[in-house]
Scaffold this motif. Structure first.
Motif, PDB file in Angstrom:
ATOM      1  N   GLU A 293      13.466  59.420 105.287  1.00  0.00           N
ATOM      2  CA  GLU A 293      13.946  58.292 106.093  1.00  0.00           C
ATOM      3  C   GLU A 293      12.819  57.281 106.318  1.00  0.00           C
ATOM      4  O   GLU A 293      13.051  56.068 106.290  1.00  0.00           O
TER       5      GLU A 293
ATOM      6  N   LYS B 289      19.703  55.298 114.236  1.00  0.00           N
ATOM      7  CA  LYS B 289      20.183  56.598 114.705  1.00  0.00           C
ATOM      8  C   LYS B 289      20.560  56.607 116.181  1.00  0.00           C
ATOM      9  O   LYS B 289      20.977  57.644 116.702  1.00  0.00           O
TER      10      LYS B 289
ATOM     11  N   MET C 234      13.318  62.244 112.830  1.00  0.00           N
ATOM     12  CA  MET C 234      13.443  61.564 111.529  1.00  0.00           C
ATOM     13  C   MET C 234      12.584  62.319 110.521  1.00  0.00           C
ATOM     14  O   MET C 234      11.690  63.067 110.905  1.00  0.00           O
TER      15      MET C 234
END
Lengths: 95, 210
Positions: A48, A81, A44
């Motif tokens: 984010e 995700k 990440m």
């Protein structure tokens, strides 16, 4: 447009600034380090992280401490995700 | 394997730790198991973070005070200037140094979150990340400076700069009077964390006389 909860510049408040010094606790250093490691592994990125923080509910945002927001964001972004399954951290804590 | 027979020992946990502590450890454990992060990488980052300090930023400021050519380079490109003296400027693409003078005083805030030149100043103080500072540094900077014990003359222009993930700021405070004969290393000791955020002055020149 209503000002989003994270967008604090000029937010009306008379609250005093708490100037106590605070050495980071072990779990706060750990949270910082986990996020940094995630950024370096490419799992990440910092944008984010911010999106995750900024999508907290206003009440939760204002209640949470600084690294609690990071933790919340890392968990929600990684779940989004598919790195974490929904509720996986809760199950690990219960186990 | 269940998580009860993994191959590391649990470290002692502080008695007053909030529930978030256990949550952070559970998250680390899961991510290491999944191979998303490396445990040594996490340890290294903790070590890195606790090793950063405002003494690094202070070295840049003291060098700028004694070396006008270096100050120019610091103002043009603080990343390059930090690298020049062997300091790690951190991941941010731009680090901008701002010089305080008798006419202009800079104060740094991050209204949206907490962006800060950690690599050069160490972790930000809690108040920097607090909601009241983030709100009022913008709407009432002189009032905020007053809370930190700093009163500026009315004719001094106060410039509040708002950090982002891409641009972080370092204030070069004014060199205190009475420090003309001091060496760079002695000067660096006068440069405080708060003076590099812009909520206080550097100095005073002699806190302890032998």
């Amino acid at each position: 447009m209503e000002q989003a909860v994270h967008d604090r510049g000029g937010w009306p408040t008379d609250a005093p600034i708490d100037r106590h010094e605070h050495e980071l606790a072990d779990w706060e250093l750990l949270t910082d380090a986990i996020v940094d490691a995630l950024e370096r592994s490419g799992a990440m990125n910092v944008d984010e992280l911010r999106r995750g923080i900024e999508s907290m509910s206003p009440t939760e945002y204002e209640r949470a401490s600084y690294y609690e927001r990071w933790l919340y964001s890392a968990e929600s972004i990684l779940t989004e995700k598919g790195v974490l399954a929904p509720g996986e951290v809760d199950r690990r804590l219960a186990g | 394997m269940s998580h009860h027979d993994h191959d590391h020992s649990h470290e002692p946990v502080a008695a007053d730790e909030p529930p978030a502590g256990a949550r952070a450890r559970a998250l680390e454990e899961l991510l290491v198991e999944k191979g998303a992060i490396d445990r040594d990488d996490v340890r290294h980052r903790i070590d890195w973070l606790v090793s950063r300090s405002p003494a690094d930023g202070a070295r840049l400021v003291a060098r700028a005070w004694v070396d006008p050519a270096f100050k120019e380079r610091l103002l043009v490109d603080a990343r390059a200037a930090a690298l020049e003296v062997g300091l790690d400027p951190g991941p941010s693409p731009l680090v901008v140094a701002l010089e305080n003078t008798d006419a202009v005083h800079h104060v740094v805030v991050c209204t949206l979150c907490s962006c800060y030149p950690k690599a050069l100043l160490g972790p930000p103080p809690d108040w920097y990340k607090s909601l009241p500072y983030r709100s009022r540094a913008v709407s009432d900077p002189r009032g905020v400076l007053g809370e930190f014990g700093l009163t500026l003359d009315e004719d001094v222009e106060v410039r509040v700069v708002d950090s982002t993930a891409d641009i972080r700021y370092l204030v070069i405070p004014r060199r205190p009077g009475g420090t003309e004969g001091m060496r760079e290393e002695e000067l660096a000791a006068l440069v405080t964390r708060d003076s590099m955020i812009g909520v206080s002055r550097a100095g005073p020149p002699l806190l302890f006389k032998s």
